[in-house]
Design a protein around this motif. Structure first.
Motif, PDB file in Angstrom:
ATOM      1  N   THR A   1      -1.949   1.959  -5.555  1.00  0.00           N
ATOM      2  CA  THR A   1      -0.542   1.625  -5.361  1.00  0.00           C
ATOM      3  C   THR A   1       0.271   2.909  -5.285  1.00  0.00           C
ATOM      4  N   VAL A   2       1.438   2.780  -4.693  1.00  0.00           N
ATOM      5  CA  VAL A   2       2.392   3.876  -4.635  1.00  0.00           C
ATOM      6  C   VAL A   2       3.626   3.406  -5.373  1.00  0.00           C
TER       7      VAL A   2
ATOM      8  N   SER B   1       6.880  -0.446  -1.257  1.00  0.00           N
ATOM      9  CA  SER B   1       6.315   0.369  -2.328  1.00  0.00           C
ATOM     10  C   SER B   1       7.150   0.300  -3.594  1.00  0.00           C
TER      11      SER B   1
ATOM     12  N   ARG C   1       5.927  -2.090  -5.966  1.00  0.00           N
ATOM     13  CA  ARG C   1       4.621  -1.740  -6.529  1.00  0.00           C
ATOM     14  C   ARG C   1       3.490  -2.594  -5.945  1.00  0.00           C
TER      15      ARG C   1
ATOM     16  N   VAL D   1      -1.409  -0.555  -1.720  1.00  0.00           N
ATOM     17  CA  VAL D   1      -1.302   0.135  -0.430  1.00  0.00           C
ATOM     18  C   VAL D   1      -1.868  -0.720   0.693  1.00  0.00           C
TER      19      VAL D   1
END
Length: 60
Positions: free
Chosen positions: A4-5, A40, A43, A46
């Motif tokens: 995740t980013v 993003s 959350r 990706v």
């Protein structure tokens, strides 16, 4: 393990990004980047962001 980013964006900036997405005169590369950032912020993984936008995982 999902990647995740995590990005922190102020509510005002989130509104600006949404405006970029909604503006039909915005260049598509800006719209795509705004969508990446907004997804993003939530959350999301990706791979989910990439699928949602229709781009490759490395592009995210």
């Amino acid at each position: 393990m999902e990647q995740t980013v995590s990005i922190i964006v102020s509510p005002e900036d989130q509104v600006r990004l949404a405006e970029v997405i909604g503006d039909l005169n915005s260049p598509q590369k800006h719209v795509q980047r705004a969508r990446i950032v907004l997804l993003s912020v939530e959350r999301r993984p990706v791979i989910e962001v990439a699928r949602n936008i229709g781009i490759s995982r490395p592009a995210v």
